[in-house]
Design a protein around this motif. Structure first.
Motif, PDB file in Angstrom:
ATOM      1  N   ARG A  24      61.404  29.929  26.357  1.00  0.00           N
ATOM      2  CA  ARG A  24      60.022  29.694  25.927  1.00  0.00           C
ATOM      3  C   ARG A  24      59.968  28.720  24.748  1.00  0.00           C
ATOM      4  N   GLN A  25      60.875  28.861  23.802  1.00  0.00           N
ATOM      5  CA  GLN A  25      60.893  27.960  22.649  1.00  0.00           C
ATOM      6  C   GLN A  25      61.180  26.510  23.068  1.00  0.00           C
ATOM      7  N   PHE A  26      62.081  26.320  24.036  1.00  0.00           N
ATOM      8  CA  PHE A  26      62.377  24.962  24.495  1.00  0.00           C
ATOM      9  C   PHE A  26      61.210  24.394  25.303  1.00  0.00           C
ATOM     10  N   LEU A  27      60.488  25.245  26.019  1.00  0.00           N
ATOM     11  CA  LEU A  27      59.286  24.788  26.711  1.00  0.00           C
ATOM     12  C   LEU A  27      58.191  24.433  25.708  1.00  0.00           C
ATOM     13  N   GLU A  28      58.033  25.241  24.678  1.00  0.00           N
ATOM     14  CA  GLU A  28      57.028  24.949  23.654  1.00  0.00           C
ATOM     15  C   GLU A  28      57.319  23.605  22.975  1.00  0.00           C
ATOM     16  N   ALA A  29      58.616  23.296  22.810  1.00  0.00           N
ATOM     17  CA  ALA A  29      59.012  22.025  22.196  1.00  0.00           C
ATOM     18  C   ALA A  29      59.021  20.876  23.197  1.00  0.00           C
ATOM     19  N   ASP A  30      58.675  21.153  24.451  1.00  0.00           N
ATOM     20  CA  ASP A  30      58.610  20.146  25.517  1.00  0.00           C
ATOM     21  C   ASP A  30      59.952  19.445  25.711  1.00  0.00           C
ATOM     22  N   LEU A  31      61.021  20.243  25.777  1.00  0.00           N
ATOM     23  CA  LEU A  31      62.373  19.683  25.878  1.00  0.00           C
ATOM     24  C   LEU A  31      63.033  19.942  27.221  1.00  0.00           C
ATOM     25  N   ILE A  32      62.364  20.612  28.139  1.00  0.00           N
ATOM     26  CA  ILE A  32      62.979  20.959  29.420  1.00  0.00           C
ATOM     27  C   ILE A  32      62.506  19.991  30.503  1.00  0.00           C
ATOM     28  N   ASP A  33      63.471  19.479  31.287  1.00  0.00           N
ATOM     29  CA  ASP A  33      63.167  18.517  32.356  1.00  0.00           C
ATOM     30  C   ASP A  33      63.030  19.182  33.716  1.00  0.00           C
ATOM     31  N   GLU A  34      63.902  20.149  34.004  1.00  0.00           N
ATOM     32  CA  GLU A  34      63.899  20.819  35.306  1.00  0.00           C
ATOM     33  C   GLU A  34      64.116  22.307  35.083  1.00  0.00           C
ATOM     34  N   MET A  35      63.511  23.114  35.961  1.00  0.00           N
ATOM     35  CA  MET A  35      63.615  24.555  35.756  1.00  0.00           C
ATOM     36  C   MET A  35      63.525  25.289  37.085  1.00  0.00           C
ATOM     37  N   HIS A  36      64.413  26.254  37.276  1.00  0.00           N
ATOM     38  CA  HIS A  36      64.373  27.138  38.434  1.00  0.00           C
ATOM     39  C   HIS A  36      64.119  28.553  37.940  1.00  0.00           C
ATOM     40  N   ILE A  37      62.996  29.110  38.364  1.00  0.00           N
ATOM     41  CA  ILE A  37      62.616  30.475  38.009  1.00  0.00           C
ATOM     42  C   ILE A  37      62.530  31.288  39.299  1.00  0.00           C
ATOM     43  N   ALA A  38      63.197  32.443  39.316  1.00  0.00           N
ATOM     44  CA  ALA A  38      63.125  33.344  40.473  1.00  0.00           C
ATOM     45  C   ALA A  38      62.097  34.430  40.178  1.00  0.00           C
ATOM     46  N   LEU A  39      61.017  34.421  40.930  1.00  0.00           N
ATOM     47  CA  LEU A  39      59.960  35.413  40.759  1.00  0.00           C
ATOM     48  C   LEU A  39      60.307  36.631  41.614  1.00  0.00           C
ATOM     49  N   VAL A  40      60.621  37.739  40.943  1.00  0.00           N
ATOM     50  CA  VAL A  40      61.153  38.929  41.612  1.00  0.00           C
ATOM     51  C   VAL A  40      60.032  39.943  41.808  1.00  0.00           C
ATOM     52  N   PRO A  41      59.889  40.533  43.006  1.00  0.00           N
ATOM     53  CA  PRO A  41      58.769  41.438  43.288  1.00  0.00           C
ATOM     54  C   PRO A  41      58.956  42.829  42.679  1.00  0.00           C
TER      55      PRO A  41
END
Length: 397
Positions: free
Chosen positions: A330-347
């Protein structure tokens, strides 16, 4: 006498369907071949001016596939698919290139690598299914110019690689892989401790990953045969082209505050699965910890931008993985430093723990987002940073 795409005479029976390009590269043949066939290198130079790539899967063997997106200068994404038809190490590659496995307009290319003095001459010949497709590629998509620019990028990259340096203009991406969140947005449960590394969530967020071949190869052995389906396709990308990981203190250790002692060496034993430097963010730095298999833990008290600069110095021009936990990503996203991301949404619903998405309203405006459903019930979310550059001039065919 017929001519090829450069207007030069040729006696080939397929000359009216060909584009042929030759380039001398001031680097040994083995280095040029490696730059072309290892995804951590290939994805950094492939394509004409203004284009970048995002690899979705890569396997370099006869019958293997490189599935990727090309990001155009105008922000448009183009699906690309390559399968390798013939491989003679450091000498020759034949491939089939289209938009997908079933693309009727896919074309074949042959690359020949020949030593010439201290360098390499590479011949790149493409044969289209019809003369009309070849003419359209040359005239509408400027395939010759795009191909020349692509080989120019290869030449610059391989020359720098041969010199032992970091290829100029190819700063590594910042990526997140295999990070699981619940339906209510929690990346870890409440009550993390030595006996419960994921808090009250237990292993529920990881049940999709543990059966995959990638996780079982890392030592997470289950009772069933390793899976090789959709979940494995995503899990397997976690380490390709990665030169360093950044992780939060809680991913490394169950304790908070001062260390007390420095006997804790991580959750993974004497041979962690990273095999790269790892930067651990903590307000309580401690001496560097070197373990077997190439993993070295560096303990750093720094904000995201400073930590990223430190990590890039360790990465050798390769990509940087943000390993978690939720607050670190979250901190790296807030700083706008992430280029690519894979998130697994688990049910599953956790109800409590550490949320990933808090404070990130409008994140979708920064990324293109795709979803892929798995038979395991997980939805794999892929994020790619939007790119906006000058108008597109070539396809690089």
């Amino acid at each position: 006498m017929e001519e090829n795409g450069r207007g030069e005479p040729t006696g080939s029976a397929t000359a009216d369907r060909e584009v042929a390009i030759t380039r001398y590269i001031d680097a040994p043949r083995e280095v040029v071949f490696r730059a072309f066939t290892e995804v951590e290198h290939l994805s950094r130079w492939w394509g004409p001016e203004g284009f970048t790539t995002t690899t979705r899967s890569f396997e370099f063997r006869v019958g293997g596939v490189w599935d990727f997106l090309m990001h155009g200068p105008d922000g448009t994404d183009y699906p690309e698919w390559i399968t390798w038809l013939e491989i003679v190490p450091a000498q020759r590659i034949a491939l089939l290139h289209g938009e997908s496995r079933d693309d009727p307009e896919a074309f074949e290319s042959v690359l020949v690598f020949e030593s010439e003095g201290d360098g390499t001459r590479i011949d790149f010949r493409t044969v289209f299914p019809t003369r009309e497709l070849r003419d359209r590629a040359v005239e509408e998509y400027r395939a010759v110019e795009g191909g020349e620019q692509t080989l120019s990028h290869l030449a610059a990259y391989a020359t720098e690689l041969a010199a032992g340096g970091r290829p100029v203009g190819h700063e590594g991406l910042v990526r997140v892989h295999n990070f699981s969140v619940s339906l209510d947005g929690f990346g870890v449960g409440e009550g993390q401790c030595l006996e419960a590394p994921f808090g009250h969530a237990g292993q529920r967020l990881l049940e999709w990953a543990l059966p995959t071949r990638t996780f079982q190869d890392m030592g997470f052995h289950g009772e069933q045969q390793p899976s090789v389906g959709v979940d494995e396709a995503f899990a397997s990308r976690w380490n390709a082209g990665i030169g360093v990981e950044i992780m939060g203190r809680n991913k490394f250790a169950p304790s908070r505050g001062p260390w007390g002692d420095e006997t804790w060496r991580g959750w993974w034993g004497d041979t962690p699965p990273f095999h790269t430097p790892v930067v651990v963010l903590t307000h309580h730095p401690r001496p560097t910890l070197q373990l077997d298999g190439g993993t070295t833990f560096h303990f750093l008290d720094a904000d995201p931008a400073t930590a990223l600069a430190y990590a890039r110095d360790l990465a050798g021009g390769l990509d940087v993985r943000i390993g978690g936990g939720a607050s670190t990503i979250r901190q790296f996203l807030e700083a706008d430093l992430i280029d690519e991301m894979h998130i697994a949404l688990v049910p599953v619903l956790l109800g409590r723990g550490e949320r990933l998405w808090d404070g990130l309203e409008g994140l979708e405006e920064r990324f293109r987002i795709e979803s892929t459903s798995s038979p395991s019930g997980v939805i794999h979310l892929s994020f790619w940073r939007h790119r906006a550059r000058v108008p597109r001039t070539t396809s690089g065919g």
